[in-house]
Enzyme design. Sequence first.
Site: not given
Ligand code: NI
Length: 187
Positions: A98, A140-141, A144
């Site tokens: 990341c 993954h995004e 966030h």
């Molecule tokens: Ni990330």
Amino acid sequence: MILPIVALGNPILRETASEINKNYPDLHQLIEDMFETMYAAEGVGLAAPQINLSIRLFVIDANPFTEYYPEANGFKRTFINPQIIETDGEEWFFNEGCLSVPDVHEDVARKSKVCLQYCDENFEEKTEWFEGVQARVIQHEYDHLEGKVFVDRLGNITRLLLKKKLNDIKTGHVAHDYKMLFNKKLK
Ligand code: NI
């Protein structure tokens, strides 16, 4: 314009990001800046909280994974106001990194398929299934936007072993070859 990337330890990475509407100021410029920032840091995905904006927006260009994952070929997208509708398939491990957590790469388990409702860069609403490495980067995004970082998904022992390194990142004691924003209060 290349923007600084927020490091782990900044509270914005722990917020639930807010939806935006199509009148969001300079949206197209922002998307362009996010791609430019991501490419400059050699990332494959970048979420708005990572550039200090708590809004539901992320960009992906998975093309660097094409050699091993054919579904990554040509997968360059913008996702606005995404909502995960459903996940499916087997959990599989993939070595994730990341841009907010420089120099840390660990295997993370995620589902292989994800159904996402989102708007594209023209605010056209879509509902679509993604698989393999596409689903991987999306999840993954998406994390966030929910205030989560991939290291939260590691096992206790791995996290314990990483503790010092993560603390060094939080306090800005980490080498990085792109512009970053550290939480100065922690220094
Ligand atoms: Ni990330």
